[in-house]
Write a protein that holds these residues in place. Sequence first.
Motif, PDB file in Angstrom:
ATOM      1  N   GLU A  22       0.856  -1.358  -0.008  1.00 15.20           N
ATOM      2  CA  GLU A  22      -0.005  -0.080   0.016  1.00 15.20           C
ATOM      3  C   GLU A  22       0.877   1.181  -0.111  1.00 15.20           C
ATOM      4  O   GLU A  22       2.002   1.232   0.721  1.00 15.20           O
ATOM      5  CB  GLU A  22      -0.744   0.026   1.143  1.00 15.20           C
ATOM      6  CG  GLU A  22      -1.955  -1.254   1.261  1.00 15.20           C
ATOM      7  CD  GLU A  22      -2.728  -1.202   2.539  1.00 15.20           C
ATOM      8  OE1 GLU A  22      -2.798   0.005   3.301  1.00 15.20           O
ATOM      9  OE2 GLU A  22      -3.537  -2.052   2.588  1.00 15.20           O
ATOM     10  N   LEU A  23       0.350   2.192  -0.670  1.00 19.51           N
ATOM     11  CA  LEU A  23       1.306   3.538  -0.542  1.00 19.51           C
ATOM     12  C   LEU A  23       0.954   4.251   0.251  1.00 19.51           C
ATOM     13  O   LEU A  23      -0.435   4.593   0.849  1.00 19.51           O
ATOM     14  CB  LEU A  23       0.805   4.434  -1.832  1.00 19.51           C
ATOM     15  CG  LEU A  23       1.359   3.890  -3.051  1.00 19.51           C
ATOM     16  CD1 LEU A  23       0.817   4.609  -4.228  1.00 19.51           C
ATOM     17  CD2 LEU A  23       2.731   3.882  -3.185  1.00 19.51           C
ATOM     18  N   SER A  24       1.613   4.948   1.260  1.00 18.08           N
ATOM     19  CA  SER A  24       1.383   5.854   2.318  1.00 18.08           C
ATOM     20  C   SER A  24       1.510   7.284   1.979  1.00 18.08           C
ATOM     21  O   SER A  24       1.790   7.498   0.767  1.00 18.08           O
ATOM     22  CB  SER A  24       2.503   5.563   3.405  1.00 18.08           C
ATOM     23  OG  SER A  24       3.541   6.064   2.955  1.00 18.08           O
ATOM     24  N   ILE A  29       4.205  11.890  -1.020  1.00 19.28           N
ATOM     25  CA  ILE A  29       4.847  13.016  -0.914  1.00 19.28           C
ATOM     26  C   ILE A  29       6.347  12.925  -1.546  1.00 19.28           C
ATOM     27  O   ILE A  29       6.736  13.976  -2.370  1.00 19.28           O
ATOM     28  CB  ILE A  29       5.039  13.455   0.582  1.00 19.28           C
ATOM     29  CG1 ILE A  29       3.700  14.017   1.168  1.00 19.28           C
ATOM     30  CG2 ILE A  29       6.045  14.667   0.782  1.00 19.28           C
ATOM     31  CD1 ILE A  29       3.582  14.218   2.464  1.00 19.28           C
ATOM     32  N   VAL A  30       6.934  11.812  -1.048  1.00 22.39           N
ATOM     33  CA  VAL A  30       8.300  11.591  -1.967  1.00 22.39           C
ATOM     34  C   VAL A  30       8.233  11.544  -3.392  1.00 22.39           C
ATOM     35  O   VAL A  30       8.900  12.250  -4.123  1.00 22.39           O
ATOM     36  CB  VAL A  30       8.906  10.222  -1.201  1.00 22.39           C
ATOM     37  CG1 VAL A  30      10.582   9.985  -2.457  1.00 22.39           C
ATOM     38  CG2 VAL A  30       9.335  10.466   0.052  1.00 22.39           C
ATOM     39  N   GLY A  31       7.374  10.849  -3.873  1.00 16.68           N
ATOM     40  CA  GLY A  31       7.128  10.886  -5.381  1.00 16.68           C
ATOM     41  C   GLY A  31       6.582  12.364  -6.085  1.00 16.68           C
ATOM     42  O   GLY A  31       6.937  12.718  -7.176  1.00 16.68           O
ATOM     43  N   GLY A  32       5.999  13.140  -5.187  1.00 19.90           N
ATOM     44  CA  GLY A  32       5.226  14.177  -5.733  1.00 19.90           C
ATOM     45  C   GLY A  32       6.519  15.191  -5.648  1.00 19.90           C
ATOM     46  O   GLY A  32       6.603  16.414  -6.288  1.00 19.90           O
ATOM     47  N   VAL A  33       7.845  15.079  -5.010  1.00 21.97           N
ATOM     48  CA  VAL A  33       8.835  15.775  -4.816  1.00 21.97           C
ATOM     49  C   VAL A  33       9.832  15.368  -5.795  1.00 21.97           C
ATOM     50  O   VAL A  33      10.583  16.277  -6.438  1.00 21.97           O
ATOM     51  CB  VAL A  33       9.367  16.086  -3.411  1.00 21.97           C
ATOM     52  CG1 VAL A  33      10.671  16.784  -3.329  1.00 21.97           C
ATOM     53  CG2 VAL A  33       8.547  16.517  -2.363  1.00 21.97           C
ATOM     54  N   ALA A  34       9.966  14.151  -5.934  1.00 27.32           N
ATOM     55  CA  ALA A  34      11.204  13.515  -6.461  1.00 27.32           C
ATOM     56  C   ALA A  34      10.685  13.820  -8.179  1.00 27.32           C
ATOM     57  O   ALA A  34      11.946  14.257  -8.834  1.00 27.32           O
ATOM     58  CB  ALA A  34      11.041  11.977  -6.675  1.00 27.32           C
ATOM     59  N   LEU A  35       9.559  13.623  -8.570  1.00 21.60           N
ATOM     60  CA  LEU A  35       9.399  13.862 -10.082  1.00 21.60           C
ATOM     61  C   LEU A  35       9.419  15.265 -10.709  1.00 21.60           C
ATOM     62  O   LEU A  35      10.321  15.283 -11.619  1.00 21.60           O
ATOM     63  CB  LEU A  35       7.933  13.329 -10.574  1.00 21.60           C
ATOM     64  CG  LEU A  35       7.699  13.195 -11.851  1.00 21.60           C
ATOM     65  CD1 LEU A  35       8.725  12.215 -12.528  1.00 21.60           C
ATOM     66  CD2 LEU A  35       6.079  12.917 -12.176  1.00 21.60           C
TER      67      LEU A  35
END
Length: 108
Positions: A22-24, A29-35
């Motif tokens: 499951e995604l937390s 947040i990490v994906g939203g910042v990393a991309l």
Amino acid sequence: MKSLHGYAIGPDGAQLADPDLELSLGDLIVGGVALPTCAANVVMAYLDRRRLKRLGVVRPFHWAWGFLPNIYVIGRTVVARKAVPGSSIAPIMIAIGLTIVNVVVNYS
């Protein structure tokens, strides 16, 4: 006991959702910042290459290496040192330092 099928088996034999799959909120947040950060690296590498060409560097380091920022910093520094003898290797030292800080912060 966990299964390889993406679910867990409970004590009564019932299938349960595997919490590891499951995604937390942190993952999002990490994906939203990393991309956007990766996209910004590539855009800045492209603009840097274009500027270096205008300044007369015959073969600047290719912008696509911006997807791997540390590789881009090393390659760009090497190319710049060939084009401008005596230029600094400070970008490589800063990249190494930031990588060390990143590893220490993330794995401590």
